[in-house]
Write an enzyme that holds these catalytic residues in place. Sequence first.
Site, short mmCIF file in Angstrom:
data_model
loop_
_atom_site.label_atom_id
_atom_site.label_comp_id
_atom_site.label_asym_id
_atom_site.label_seq_id
_atom_site.Cartn_x
_atom_site.Cartn_y
_atom_site.Cartn_z
N THR B 48 -17.88 10.30 35.36
CA THR B 48 -16.48 9.90 35.37
C THR B 48 -15.78 10.80 36.39
OG1 THR B 48 -15.62 11.50 33.81
CG2 THR B 48 -16.66 9.56 32.87
N CYS B 49 -14.48 10.59 36.59
CA CYS B 49 -13.82 11.44 37.59
C CYS B 49 -13.75 12.89 37.13
CB CYS B 49 -12.45 10.88 37.93
SG CYS B 49 -11.45 10.60 36.49
N SER B 108 -12.01 16.33 26.86
CA SER B 108 -11.33 15.66 27.97
C SER B 108 -10.15 16.49 28.48
CB SER B 108 -10.80 14.31 27.52
OG SER B 108 -11.86 13.49 27.15
N GLN B 115 -10.37 6.48 27.20
CA GLN B 115 -11.30 5.92 28.19
C GLN B 115 -12.72 6.47 28.08
OE1 GLN B 115 -8.17 6.89 29.07
NE2 GLN B 115 -7.56 5.98 31.02
N GLN B 119 -16.50 4.84 28.85
CA GLN B 119 -17.34 5.26 29.98
C GLN B 119 -18.73 5.69 29.51
OE1 GLN B 119 -14.39 8.06 31.23
NE2 GLN B 119 -13.76 6.83 33.00
N GLY B 188 18.70 4.21 40.23
CA GLY B 188 18.07 5.16 41.14
C GLY B 188 16.60 4.83 41.23
N GLU B 191 9.56 8.58 40.95
CA GLU B 191 8.19 8.31 40.51
C GLU B 191 8.14 8.10 38.99
OE1 GLU B 191 4.04 10.58 40.85
OE2 GLU B 191 5.55 11.13 42.34
#
Lengths: 274, 420
Positions: B48-49, B108, B115, B119, B188, B191
Amino acid sequence: MTSLETTLFALALTCCALATVGYLLSLLIQKIILAKASTWILAAGFLFLTLTLLRAAVHSSGWVNFGSRHFLSIYAWAIAGIYLGLQFRTKTRLLGAFIAPFILLFLIAAAGQGSGKNLVPPEWQGWLTTLHLVLAIAGEALFVLASAAGAMFMIQNRLLKHKKPGKMGRLLPSLGDLDRINHLGLLWGFPLLTPGMIGGAVYAAFVWGGPWPADPKVIWSFAVWIVYGFLLHQRLAIGWKGSRMASLSFVTFLLFLMSALVIRFCCTTVHNFI
Amino acid sequence: MILLVGLNHKTAPLAVRERLFAGCREAVNLLGDLRAIDGVLEILHIATCNRVELVASVDETPRVMDALKSFLAKYGGLTHDEAASCLYAYRDEEAIKHLFRVTSSLDSLVMGEAQILGQVKEAYRQALAQNATGIALNRLMHRAFRTAKRVRTETGIAANPVSVSFAAVELAKKIFGTLAGKKTLIIGAGEMAELTCMHLIGNGAEDITVANRSAAQAETLAEKYHGRAIGLDALDEGLMDADIVISSTGAPTYVVTQEMVRRCLRKRKNRLLFLIDIAVPRDIDPKADGIENVYLYNIDNLQDLVDENIKNRRREALKAEQIVAEEVTQYLNWLKELEAVPTIVSLRTKVESIVRMEMSKAESWMSKLEKGDREKVDALVKGIVNKLLHAPVAVMKEESAEFNSQDIVAAARQLFRLDD
């Protein structure tokens, strides 16, 4: 009361007591699974109560021949039925924690009452009396529901306003759902109570002739009708919603409950079955 | 013996993880190459990442452990120092515990995230498809999934959101029940506001309106969410329609005042209004929170909720560790039992061959028996053999589950001369 009826009633009472304990425990230890189980137990109780009432109906000559046990049972039955109907449509299981104690209270009161006494004198019996009773009970049961939702709204509102929803906040239903239940309770309750009261008034006019007697229960019912009518009007026409509606319907309910108890124990009334 | 070799976000920087992840992904026949390593009986590869790990059932530990480490170092192009500092290797109990913790999301980056289980399941599916697993790993993986399920259902580790945007979505659900059909106004752009908006849409919110000082920016954002753009001067109208408002402008003063909220609430017939102010300095007058049916949360309020949830998760993690420990013990017991299995099998084979031999010696007189009598003799011999074998087999299983299987297995092999 036949022995089968007694057994069925005892089963209903046991289920309801278990469900009440389960609901309250689920609030206390904050596990939704307990509330889920309690809903099914309450549904079983509702079934037993339905059977008890059916059995009683078969054995009596007509609905109005019921004793006070049956009147109280019908109250409990109506509240439980309306709650369960709503419950299976919305995810508001914990509302049971606020409703189940009322149902239990009515059933315990019913258990304490003898059922042999014929509460409505034979000369008063008739379809209009039955209609009056059934509609009034259904309307009042819906107000109980609206008020219980209001009480929960007040708690959830407080938690959210204080920015601390925590475990309790997660467990309680959402404000939107509670407000909807309050709305539905008023919206259905009022139109049921209205013909119920008119039925009673028309019948009283026939039987008693002349003006209405100053019966405390009549005055009490009229006050309930006026106040809930006012609340429904404010809700539909003025747009009162959320916390104001919740607290008003709850406070109103408490006041009426108290006055109903005072009437029951301190006054003489022709409505002497509860 | 079970081995686990790999690296994760705690031991290796992103650059190293990336390299190894890419190296493993590009390999044509990774599991095949791994199985070719001498001593590897069964193997599984999780990537996994945040982690790359190999789980293997092996017949010899130190040498295979080194071989697996070198394998990963080679595929990730790791230098000697990187391999030494980033790679970890666990065996038996430690390895099983690590795998169970990984699958249960205790290891994790965001503890309790969902997730990882998917995986690991995918990794197992791939290994199964290539026949790379056998009895030990199959059982191990099923135990790992069972542990993860228990952790999820028996603890509240994944119960509450641990990011600000998810916390906002949870609150919206607590206020409105369902978000389906709810209207969102974004004031406005930023992110965090966008992320929150995306989560709201993901949960059913519709009808996005974007209000911005720059009309062009508002248009771009509105287009992205198939919504409409309005100027800041039309904010009153926007507030009247919206159920959820997310504000994150860079304005130095309040963009939404208490009076504006009060005015709009009257017009919208007191419908509930959820205001999320993630701007610093704040965009929405905090006094607006005093108005009935208005719920105003600023960035600090949301962060407090998240902090509380993280604390809860840590508390729940303690319960989860207990579950992991229980499951590890159960698996180890089974594994130990398994160690006695080859001996039990050879004991049975030996006894059966003796029976066969003796029966063939007696064939000359037994052939004269009636068919029914012959069957009776066969059943008698079988019964005696089973009864005699029952006790040693049961004792070997029990002893090896509770203690170390080596002693009892060695004794059995010697007693029955199984190695001759």
